[in-house]
Design an enzyme around this catalytic site. Structure first.
Site, PDB file in Angstrom:
ATOM      1  N   HIS A   1      38.856  42.529  40.380  1.00 47.91           N
ATOM      2  CA  HIS A   1      37.876  42.332  41.462  1.00 47.91           C
ATOM      3  C   HIS A   1      37.461  43.640  42.142  1.00 47.91           C
ATOM      4  O   HIS A   1      36.540  43.664  42.944  1.00 47.91           O
ATOM      5  CB  HIS A   1      38.379  41.304  42.488  1.00 47.91           C
ATOM      6  CG  HIS A   1      39.427  41.792  43.440  1.00 47.91           C
ATOM      7  ND1 HIS A   1      39.114  42.234  44.698  1.00 47.91           N
ATOM      8  CD2 HIS A   1      40.771  41.892  43.329  1.00 47.91           C
ATOM      9  CE1 HIS A   1      40.248  42.569  45.332  1.00 47.91           C
ATOM     10  NE2 HIS A   1      41.252  42.374  44.512  1.00 47.91           N
TER      11      HIS A   1
ATOM     12  N   SER B   1      43.008  46.025  38.703  1.00 45.74           N
ATOM     13  CA  SER B   1      42.645  44.723  39.244  1.00 45.74           C
ATOM     14  C   SER B   1      41.143  44.497  39.060  1.00 45.74           C
ATOM     15  O   SER B   1      40.328  45.317  39.475  1.00 45.74           O
ATOM     16  CB  SER B   1      43.006  44.687  40.731  1.00 45.74           C
ATOM     17  OG  SER B   1      42.597  43.461  41.295  1.00 45.74           O
TER      18      SER B   1
ATOM     19  N   CYS C   1      45.192  44.961  62.082  1.00 49.23           N
ATOM     20  CA  CYS C   1      45.580  44.216  63.281  1.00 49.23           C
ATOM     21  C   CYS C   1      46.956  43.602  63.052  1.00 49.23           C
ATOM     22  O   CYS C   1      47.124  42.730  62.209  1.00 49.23           O
ATOM     23  CB  CYS C   1      44.560  43.130  63.575  1.00 49.23           C
ATOM     24  SG  CYS C   1      44.907  42.281  65.120  1.00 49.23           S
TER      25      CYS C   1
ATOM     26  N   ASN D   1      42.731  54.243  48.310  1.00 53.67           N
ATOM     27  CA  ASN D   1      41.778  53.202  48.677  1.00 53.67           C
ATOM     28  C   ASN D   1      41.126  53.415  50.034  1.00 53.67           C
ATOM     29  O   ASN D   1      40.023  52.957  50.275  1.00 53.67           O
ATOM     30  CB  ASN D   1      42.464  51.824  48.635  1.00 53.67           C
ATOM     31  CG  ASN D   1      43.812  51.824  49.302  1.00 53.67           C
ATOM     32  OD1 ASN D   1      44.741  52.518  48.862  1.00 53.67           O
ATOM     33  ND2 ASN D   1      43.945  51.071  50.358  1.00 53.67           N
TER      34      ASN D   1
ATOM     35  N   GLY E   1      46.224  43.420  41.078  1.00 47.56           N
ATOM     36  CA  GLY E   1      46.830  44.711  41.385  1.00 47.56           C
ATOM     37  C   GLY E   1      48.201  44.575  42.027  1.00 47.56           C
ATOM     38  O   GLY E   1      49.137  45.292  41.669  1.00 47.56           O
TER      39      GLY E   1
ATOM     40  N   GLN F   1      41.831  51.643  42.272  1.00 46.36           N
ATOM     41  CA  GLN F   1      40.547  52.170  42.764  1.00 46.36           C
ATOM     42  C   GLN F   1      39.882  53.102  41.745  1.00 46.36           C
ATOM     43  O   GLN F   1      38.719  53.457  41.905  1.00 46.36           O
ATOM     44  CB  GLN F   1      40.756  52.935  44.078  1.00 46.36           C
ATOM     45  CG  GLN F   1      41.168  52.062  45.246  1.00 46.36           C
ATOM     46  CD  GLN F   1      40.045  51.162  45.760  1.00 46.36           C
ATOM     47  OE1 GLN F   1      38.869  51.446  45.601  1.00 46.36           O
ATOM     48  NE2 GLN F   1      40.417  50.056  46.376  1.00 46.36           N
TER      49      GLN F   1
HETATM   50  C1  LIG Z   1      43.198  46.316  46.123  1.00 46.21           C
HETATM   51  C2  LIG Z   1      44.309  47.242  45.751  1.00 46.21           C
HETATM   52  C3  LIG Z   1      45.539  46.741  45.283  1.00 46.21           C
HETATM   53  C4  LIG Z   1      45.829  45.259  45.227  1.00 46.21           C
HETATM   54  O1  LIG Z   1      45.088  44.608  44.248  1.00 46.21           O
HETATM   55  P1  LIG Z   1      44.899  43.005  44.318  1.00 46.21           P
HETATM   56  O2  LIG Z   1      44.283  42.647  43.016  1.00 46.21           O
HETATM   57  O3  LIG Z   1      43.967  42.766  45.471  1.00 46.21           O
HETATM   58  O4  LIG Z   1      46.238  42.410  44.518  1.00 46.21           O
HETATM   59  C5  LIG Z   1      46.505  47.641  44.927  1.00 46.21           C
HETATM   60  N1  LIG Z   1      46.294  48.971  44.988  1.00 46.21           N
HETATM   61  C6  LIG Z   1      45.127  49.487  45.428  1.00 46.21           C
HETATM   62  C7  LIG Z   1      44.943  50.972  45.466  1.00 46.21           C
HETATM   63  C8  LIG Z   1      44.105  48.640  45.833  1.00 46.21           C
HETATM   64  O5  LIG Z   1      42.958  49.168  46.274  1.00 46.21           O
END
Ligand SMILES: *Cc1c(COP(=O)(O)O)cnc(C)c1O
Length: 386
Positions: free
Chosen positions: A202, A200, A325, A152, A72, A180
């Site tokens: 994962h 993305s 943090c 997110n 992502g 998301q």
């Molecule tokens: C997790 C996330 C990303 C980043 O994706 P990665 O694959 O972890 O680099 C970007 N945008 C949103 C809304 C996300 O939730």
């Protein structure tokens, strides 16, 4: 108590068994380089192109419009920086929102350093951007609008089809971070007039470190990664075949189960929200109904979200707090601040994100432990007026 309940599916998800099974042959048997002119290479190339076609079909794109990336963050960076660099001579104004993911916010901040002018649209108290605000922000030199499909942190769904329509009418590129949303919301890049879209693996039960960027045919992007001629000479690097195969498989399963899972998750979500709002002086963050099926984000007066998170973790519940943090200090979440919540409320929030593995029983248990823990934390809190 030996229970471990994972409620942080917006951070990442478990890779599904079927996805792992689909990936394994591409580590052990069909491990060729997709650019190689031999049997091993052809096997990899076939898998690469089959995955591309499968993913494209899920968002009504053409296979040639799908470019594989490392995830992502890379997709967001490439879409924003690549499009702005390519369109620099046409204009230098970009419209986005105050609640985008860091991958978008930090990319446009970088562009601002290079002379681009960025408008960060505000959101309402539910976290939604208004289409009228988008319209009002458009200028003669606006080249790009970037609005996420769903947030997110608070799960609020944005009116991207309406924004896509506005962008198209004005001849402005429209990018959406759908990390998301993909596999959860019904996304049709043609019907929604989306020019670029990020995803993305994962975040939808695929492997980490792989994602894609959809780029509508004819859109020029400056390259972010130079080198070989992979991805139609637009993104260099030997393709991550196992990852790409896993991503295609994961998306396939998500779409196949979407209706069933969305119904199941939203019913668990609403049950959890109801249970948590039973706690006195609590508040839901984000839109009540126009939100992702798995997102619960609540604030509890008089406590630190961080303290609640740590205490729940010791009891086997994995959630997330809005605050990040930064050099030893807990900064309140900029997303919650953008809702107009104030610092204290923003700091007292916790996010639970449900996934396809969670059960009603786990939700009830998490609500029960949260109730007990909030009470304990408030009993020792100097900020909570009993
Ligand atoms: C997790 C996330 C990303 C980043 O994706 P990665 O694959 O972890 O680099 C970007 N945008 C949103 C809304 C996300 O939730």
């Amino acid at each position: 108590m030996d229970r471990h309940i994972y409620l942080d599916n917006a951070a990442t998800t478990k890779v599904r068994k079927e996805v792992i099974d689909a990936m394994i042959p591409y580590f052990s048997d069909i491990y060729g380089n997709a650019s190689s002119q031999h049997e091993f290479g052809r096997g990899a190339k076939d898998a690469l192109e089959a995955s591309r076609a499968s993913i494209a079909s899920k968002i009504n794109a053409d296979a040639k419009e799908i470019f594989f990336t490392s995830g992502g963050s890379e997709s967001d960076n490439w879409a924003l920086k690549g499009a702005c660099m390519a369109l620099e001579s046409k204009g230098k104004h970009v419209i986005t929102t105050a609640v985008e993911h860091h991958a978008v916010i930090d990319s446009v901040k970088q562009l601002a350093k290079q002379g681009f002018d960025i408008t960060y649209l505000p959101v309402d108290c539910d976290g939604q951007v208004s289409v009228d605000d988008v319209l009002a922000a458009i200028r003669k030199d606006t080249i790009l609008i970037s609005v996420m499909a769903a947030n997110n942190e608070i799960g609020t769904i944005m009116p991207i089809a309406k924004i896509g329509k506005v962008a198209k009418e004005r001849g402005i590129l429209f990018h959406t971070d759908a990390v998301q949303a993909i596999g959860v919301l019904d996304i049709d890049v043609k019907a929604m007039n989306i020019d670029m879209l990020c995803a993305s693996a994962h975040k939808f039960h695929g492997p980490k470190g792989v994602g894609f960027l959809y780029v509508r045919r004819g859109i020029r992007l400056v390259k972010l990664i130079d080198g070989g001629a992979q991805e139609r000479n637009r993104r260099a690097g030997t393709e991550n075949i196992p990852g790409i195969v896993g991503m295609a498989k994961a998306l396939e399963i998500m779409i196949k189960e979407r209706e069933y899972q969305n119904e199941r998750l939203s019913s668990m979500r609403d049950r959890m929200i109801k249970g948590l709002l039973d706690i006195p002086d609590s508040r839901l963050n984000g839109h009540i109904s126009n939100r992702l099926p798995g997102n619960v984000n609540v604030s509890f007066d008089g406590i630190e979200g961080e303290a609640l998170l740590v205490s729940l973790d010791m009891q086997g519940i994995s959630a997330s707090s809005g605050s990040a943090c930064m050099s030893g200090l807990f900064e309140p979440s900029y997303v919650l601040m953008a809702l107009g919540n104030g610092e204290e409320n923003s700091r007292s929030s916790i996010r639970y994100t449900l996934g396809s593995d969670n059960t009603d029983d786990e939700i009830d248990y998490a609500v029960l432990l949260t109730k007990e823990t909030v009470k304990k934390l408030r009993d020792i809190s100097p900020f909570y007026k009993k």
